[in-house]
Design a protein around this motif. Sequence first.
Motif, mmCIF file in Angstrom:
data_model
loop_
_atom_site.group_PDB
_atom_site.id
_atom_site.type_symbol
_atom_site.label_atom_id
_atom_site.label_comp_id
_atom_site.label_asym_id
_atom_site.label_seq_id
_atom_site.Cartn_x
_atom_site.Cartn_y
_atom_site.Cartn_z
ATOM 1 N N UNK A 56 -7.557 6.941 -11.823
ATOM 2 C CA UNK A 56 -8.541 6.151 -11.058
ATOM 3 C C UNK A 56 -8.476 6.425 -9.568
ATOM 4 N N UNK A 57 -9.541 6.090 -8.904
ATOM 5 C CA UNK A 57 -9.561 6.208 -7.449
ATOM 6 C C UNK A 57 -8.834 5.036 -6.810
ATOM 7 N N UNK A 58 -8.121 5.330 -5.729
ATOM 8 C CA UNK A 58 -7.510 4.261 -4.938
ATOM 9 C C UNK A 58 -8.519 3.751 -3.920
ATOM 10 N N UNK A 59 -9.381 4.669 -3.416
ATOM 11 C CA UNK A 59 -10.271 4.333 -2.311
ATOM 12 C C UNK A 59 -11.732 4.280 -2.763
ATOM 13 N N UNK A 60 -11.918 3.625 -3.933
ATOM 14 C CA UNK A 60 -13.245 3.546 -4.566
ATOM 15 C C UNK A 60 -14.395 3.288 -3.598
ATOM 16 N N UNK A 61 -14.183 2.348 -2.688
ATOM 17 C CA UNK A 61 -15.290 1.892 -1.847
ATOM 18 C C UNK A 61 -15.412 2.682 -0.553
ATOM 19 N N UNK A 62 -14.563 3.690 -0.367
ATOM 20 C CA UNK A 62 -14.475 4.327 0.936
ATOM 21 C C UNK A 62 -14.848 5.795 0.872
ATOM 22 N N UNK A 63 -15.981 6.146 1.487
ATOM 23 C CA UNK A 63 -16.316 7.574 1.566
ATOM 24 C C UNK A 63 -15.368 8.273 2.530
ATOM 25 N N UNK A 64 -14.812 7.577 3.471
ATOM 26 C CA UNK A 64 -13.644 8.013 4.246
ATOM 27 C C UNK A 64 -13.207 6.870 5.143
ATOM 28 N N UNK A 65 -12.222 6.136 4.638
ATOM 29 C CA UNK A 65 -11.676 5.039 5.417
ATOM 30 C C UNK A 65 -10.915 5.626 6.596
ATOM 31 N N UNK A 66 -10.937 4.943 7.721
ATOM 32 C CA UNK A 66 -10.253 5.489 8.897
ATOM 33 C C UNK A 66 -9.471 4.412 9.614
ATOM 34 N N UNK A 67 -8.279 4.761 10.020
ATOM 35 C CA UNK A 67 -7.498 3.831 10.839
ATOM 36 C C UNK A 67 -6.625 4.603 11.797
ATOM 37 N N UNK A 68 -6.720 4.198 13.073
ATOM 38 C CA UNK A 68 -5.791 4.730 14.059
ATOM 39 C C UNK A 68 -4.632 3.751 14.141
ATOM 40 N N UNK A 69 -3.442 4.254 13.916
ATOM 41 C CA UNK A 69 -2.286 3.362 13.909
ATOM 42 C C UNK A 69 -1.573 3.418 15.256
ATOM 43 N N UNK A 70 -1.202 2.253 15.733
ATOM 44 C CA UNK A 70 -0.417 2.188 16.969
ATOM 45 C C UNK A 70 1.034 1.910 16.579
ATOM 46 N N UNK A 71 1.932 2.053 17.544
ATOM 47 C CA UNK A 71 3.334 1.780 17.242
ATOM 48 C C UNK A 71 3.537 0.361 16.733
ATOM 49 N N UNK A 72 2.792 -0.591 17.328
ATOM 50 C CA UNK A 72 3.010 -1.973 16.897
ATOM 51 C C UNK A 72 2.497 -2.183 15.470
ATOM 52 N N UNK A 73 1.400 -1.488 15.120
ATOM 53 C CA UNK A 73 0.904 -1.599 13.734
ATOM 54 C C UNK A 73 1.950 -1.035 12.784
ATOM 55 N N UNK A 74 2.485 0.117 13.149
ATOM 56 C CA UNK A 74 3.491 0.757 12.303
ATOM 57 C C UNK A 74 4.676 -0.174 12.094
ATOM 58 N N UNK A 75 5.051 -0.833 13.205
ATOM 59 C CA UNK A 75 6.164 -1.773 13.135
ATOM 60 C C UNK A 75 5.872 -2.878 12.122
ATOM 61 N N UNK A 76 4.680 -3.480 12.231
ATOM 62 C CA UNK A 76 4.297 -4.552 11.313
ATOM 63 C C UNK A 76 4.278 -4.044 9.880
ATOM 64 N N UNK A 77 3.669 -2.862 9.709
ATOM 65 C CA UNK A 77 3.549 -2.315 8.365
ATOM 66 C C UNK A 77 4.922 -2.020 7.795
ATOM 67 N N UNK A 78 5.770 -1.416 8.627
ATOM 68 C CA UNK A 78 7.116 -1.098 8.163
ATOM 69 C C UNK A 78 7.852 -2.334 7.690
ATOM 70 N N UNK A 79 7.737 -3.381 8.502
ATOM 71 C CA UNK A 79 8.445 -4.596 8.116
ATOM 72 C C UNK A 79 7.982 -5.079 6.758
ATOM 73 N N UNK A 80 6.641 -5.093 6.545
ATOM 74 C CA UNK A 80 6.192 -5.604 5.248
ATOM 75 C C UNK A 80 6.504 -4.624 4.126
ATOM 76 N N UNK A 81 6.489 -3.316 4.447
ATOM 77 C CA UNK A 81 6.800 -2.337 3.396
ATOM 78 C C UNK A 81 8.230 -2.467 2.912
#
Length: 144
Positions: free
Chosen positions: A83-108
């Motif tokens: 199955x597709x993971x990105x079914x709804x996205x013809x190309x999802x885009x996100x620019x990640x900043x250090x603080x986003x990475x930090x938040x994501x890392x913590x939750x990961x």
Amino acid sequence: MYEITYSSIVKKDINKDDIKDILSKARIHNSANGVTGCLLYYNKQFIQILEGEKEVIKDLLKKIEKDERHFNIRILAESEKEDRTFKKWTMAYKELSDSTIQTLNESLFENNFLTFSELADKPTRVIRLFWEKAQRLITDNNRL
Ligand SMILES: Cc1cc2nc3c(=O)[nH]c(=O)nc-3n(C[C@H](O)[C@H](O)[C@H](O)COP(=O)(O)O)c2cc1C
């Protein structure tokens, strides 16, 4: 269904207009060819997951590899999948900043559900998890 994940290095003089151009062309081409995926931009690197029919994805990658807006394309993972993971996205885009990475890392890393060895071995899985978390931070799915 086929999935490829690669990373590349962004050419120095690339700007927001270049990203807009990449995304607008990508979304037109992808929706016409059954391609979905996500593009992350972090620390002068792109990471992209492309999903679709194998032939289509291989052809698209050849084209993307020739694109002079980035270089050093490295395939991180490729596999068949159901199955597709990105079914709804013809190309999802996100620019990640250090603080986003930090938040994501913590939750990961909460509950130890992801180990460092998995990070190295399963980049696609890690990006998917990143993406799930990142969606919270996105206000408009189809715009920069
Ligand atoms: C990082 C990156 C990701 C790209 N992703 C896609 C994509 O998903 N789909 C796509 O059609 N083009 C993508 N492109 C753009 C292609 O390289 C190419 O410029 C575009 O498809 C237009 O091709 P054409 O001039 O032959 O029409 C990407 C380019 C870059 C630099």
